[in-house]
Design a protein around this motif. Sequence first.
Motif, short mmCIF file in Angstrom:
data_model
loop_
_atom_site.label_atom_id
_atom_site.label_comp_id
_atom_site.label_asym_id
_atom_site.label_seq_id
_atom_site.Cartn_x
_atom_site.Cartn_y
_atom_site.Cartn_z
N UNK A 247 -15.27 1.26 -19.85
CA UNK A 247 -14.41 0.81 -18.74
C UNK A 247 -13.25 1.78 -18.54
N UNK A 248 -12.62 2.20 -19.63
CA UNK A 248 -11.49 3.13 -19.55
C UNK A 248 -11.95 4.49 -19.03
N UNK A 249 -13.12 4.92 -19.46
CA UNK A 249 -13.65 6.21 -19.01
C UNK A 249 -13.90 6.18 -17.50
N UNK A 250 -14.45 5.07 -17.01
CA UNK A 250 -14.69 4.95 -15.57
C UNK A 250 -13.38 4.97 -14.79
N UNK A 251 -12.35 4.29 -15.32
CA UNK A 251 -11.04 4.32 -14.68
C UNK A 251 -10.49 5.74 -14.60
N UNK A 252 -10.73 6.52 -15.66
CA UNK A 252 -10.28 7.91 -15.67
C UNK A 252 -11.06 8.74 -14.66
N UNK A 253 -12.35 8.48 -14.54
CA UNK A 253 -13.16 9.21 -13.56
C UNK A 253 -12.66 8.96 -12.15
N UNK A 254 -12.29 7.71 -11.88
CA UNK A 254 -11.86 7.34 -10.53
C UNK A 254 -10.51 7.95 -10.16
N UNK A 255 -9.70 8.27 -11.15
CA UNK A 255 -8.34 8.75 -10.86
C UNK A 255 -8.11 10.16 -11.41
N UNK A 256 -9.17 10.88 -11.74
CA UNK A 256 -9.04 12.18 -12.40
C UNK A 256 -8.45 13.24 -11.46
N UNK A 257 -7.45 13.96 -11.97
CA UNK A 257 -6.88 15.12 -11.28
C UNK A 257 -7.21 16.35 -12.12
N UNK A 258 -8.14 17.20 -11.65
CA UNK A 258 -8.54 18.36 -12.46
C UNK A 258 -7.39 19.29 -12.83
N UNK A 259 -6.32 19.26 -12.03
CA UNK A 259 -5.19 20.16 -12.28
C UNK A 259 -4.14 19.58 -13.22
N UNK A 260 -4.32 18.30 -13.57
CA UNK A 260 -3.30 17.67 -14.40
C UNK A 260 -3.93 16.64 -15.34
#
Length: 277
Positions: A247-260
């Motif tokens: 669940x946490x990994x999916x949340x990170x995928x949805x809000x991922x900023x490649x530059x930060x």
Amino acid sequence: MELSTSLILVALTAVLLWLLNLRNNRKHRLPPGPPALPLIGNLLQLDKNAPFRTIVKLSQTYGPVMTIYMGWQRTVALVGYDAVKEALVDQADDFVGRAPLPFLYRATRGYGVGISNGERWRQLRRFTLMTLRDFGMGRKGMEQWIQEESRHIRAQINTYKGKPFDPTFLLSCTVSNVICCLVYGERFNYNDKQFLELLKMISEILGFNGGPRGALYNIFPWLMERLPGHQHTVFGYIEDIRKFAKKKIQEHKDTLDPNSPRDFIDCFLLRMDQVRN
């Protein structure tokens, strides 16, 4: 008549297994060790609460490097600083692998720094150390997280108003929150029900793995899988923790900023994208 025939078959099977063990010892040129019984090996000789005490005592007879059978699993035990140093330092490349412990393999499915081997382990270890260093492991960045968490634990201690209490739970929450900051990029309130439930499950898993029942599972996994017992509850806890992580990994995928990248998960997702093939 049937009973006597069964006893004879059992006795013959035991003798054959003993002869097979003897043959394997000669074939593999194993170190000396105490005589082992068929199927159960040297289990009856070991102190179930502190097996290392028995191993140290046996080393006085068989030397610092000896063979012990944990059930039918052949194990080479090293006793003393010199023997351990020669194996893990002087011949580190030969001893870098991890034993395929059934409990850990079932829990991790063969992935992770703790159980994997070979090139997969080397790459994951290199990536993990590099990422932890980038996020301040042993540096000022990590220190800020620890200082922030220390403020929360001090506030919690003050609620006891000088009365005695067991600090085990609070220290567990504190250390876990620092790890959560590093991995998930967030901390949890000490009263958070999900956080408390996760800590309880992790404690149960670690207790099982380090106790007699965990050792029994590692020796006879095929049997323990078929018998009722606490091991099935523990594996249920592992699945619950895996669901939380997904669940946490999916949340990170949805809000991922490649530059930060914010935490370990972000860095892992970016690395996965770089080496997709």
